[in-house]
Design a protein around this motif. Structure first.
Motif, short mmCIF file in Angstrom:
data_model
loop_
_atom_site.label_atom_id
_atom_site.label_comp_id
_atom_site.label_asym_id
_atom_site.label_seq_id
_atom_site.Cartn_x
_atom_site.Cartn_y
_atom_site.Cartn_z
N ASP A 16 0.87 -1.18 0.00
CA ASP A 16 0.00 0.00 0.00
C ASP A 16 0.90 1.23 0.00
O ASP A 16 1.45 1.61 1.04
N MET A 17 1.06 1.86 -1.16
CA MET A 17 1.98 3.00 -1.28
C MET A 17 1.60 4.12 -0.33
O MET A 17 2.48 4.71 0.30
N ALA A 18 0.31 4.42 -0.19
CA ALA A 18 -0.10 5.54 0.67
C ALA A 18 0.22 5.26 2.13
O ALA A 18 0.74 6.13 2.84
N ALA A 19 -0.08 4.06 2.60
CA ALA A 19 0.20 3.71 4.00
C ALA A 19 1.71 3.70 4.25
O ALA A 19 2.19 4.19 5.28
N SER A 20 2.46 3.15 3.31
CA SER A 20 3.92 3.11 3.47
C SER A 20 4.52 4.50 3.41
O SER A 20 5.43 4.83 4.17
N GLU A 21 4.01 5.33 2.51
CA GLU A 21 4.51 6.70 2.43
C GLU A 21 4.27 7.44 3.74
O GLU A 21 5.17 8.14 4.24
N ALA A 22 3.11 7.29 4.34
CA ALA A 22 2.82 7.94 5.63
C ALA A 22 3.79 7.46 6.71
O ALA A 22 4.33 8.26 7.48
N PHE A 23 4.04 6.15 6.75
CA PHE A 23 4.96 5.58 7.73
C PHE A 23 6.38 6.09 7.50
O PHE A 23 7.05 6.57 8.41
N TYR A 24 6.86 5.96 6.27
CA TYR A 24 8.24 6.33 5.97
C TYR A 24 8.47 7.84 6.00
O TYR A 24 9.58 8.29 6.27
N ASP A 25 7.42 8.64 5.77
CA ASP A 25 7.55 10.09 5.98
C ASP A 25 7.91 10.37 7.44
O ASP A 25 8.78 11.19 7.72
N LYS A 26 7.24 9.68 8.35
CA LYS A 26 7.55 9.86 9.78
C LYS A 26 8.99 9.42 10.08
O LYS A 26 9.76 10.15 10.70
N SER A 120 8.55 -2.16 13.03
CA SER A 120 8.22 -2.75 11.72
C SER A 120 7.45 -1.75 10.88
O SER A 120 6.71 -0.92 11.41
N ASP A 121 7.61 -1.88 9.56
CA ASP A 121 6.85 -1.01 8.65
C ASP A 121 5.46 -1.61 8.44
O ASP A 121 5.15 -2.68 8.98
N PRO A 122 4.58 -0.94 7.68
CA PRO A 122 3.21 -1.45 7.51
C PRO A 122 3.11 -2.85 6.91
O PRO A 122 2.11 -3.54 7.12
N ASP A 123 4.14 -3.29 6.16
CA ASP A 123 4.12 -4.63 5.58
C ASP A 123 4.82 -5.66 6.45
O ASP A 123 4.99 -6.81 6.06
#
Length: 147
Positions: A16-26, A120-123
């Motif tokens: 999920d690009m959007a969920a991962s982007e939100a996580f990795y932005d943080k 851990s990341d979202p995945d």
């Protein structure tokens, strides 16, 4: 013989690009002061977080299989900051931003001066932040004299 000088980039396939982007932005922007850009390869959107040393790139996964760190492939990815105090601050910032990072502590079983926080990341990709330990500093500074 050419010398390996570092990791240039790593690509992570995400579900999920959007969920991962939100996580990795943080993680990468707020906590680790990286920069960010986006680009497309083969019609697929990519998000790159980078600093002066390497790039960490998100790309869409082509399978929805979940990450298993004990299957062949990547077990975890460890990021390094300079000091123990930096590890403590990263964990604090991660937790404050809603990322479930472990309380940082010393891991004598790895090395006498090994401090880390784990999350851990979202995945489910396991991530770690550790300090630049003396053994690593010595390896860097005295490479030619080590056997």
């Amino acid at each position: 013989m050419p010398e390996l000088t570092g990791i240039d980039h790593i690509y992570i396939a995400v579900s999920d690009m959007a969920a991962s982007e939100a996580f990795y932005d943080k993680l990468m922007l707020t906590v680790l002061s990286c920069r960010k850009n986006t680009f497309t390869i083969g019609g697929d959107p990519h998000i790159q977080y980078f600093n002066r040393y390497f790039g960490y790139v998100l790309r869409p996964a082509r399978s929805q299989a979940t990450h298993d760190p004990y299957s062949p492939g990547l077990h975890h990815f460890c990021l390094r900051v300079d000091t123990v105090e930096d590890v403590l601050e990263c964990a604090r910032l991660l937790q404050a931003s809603g990322i479930n990072a472990s309380e940082p502590h010393q891991h004598d079983e790895y090395a006498p001066d090994y401090w880390a926080t784990f999350f851990s990341d979202p995945d489910g990709l396991r991530l770690e932040i550790t300090n630049y330990r003396q053994e690593r500093r010595d390896r860097h500074d005295h490479w030619e004299s080590l056997s």
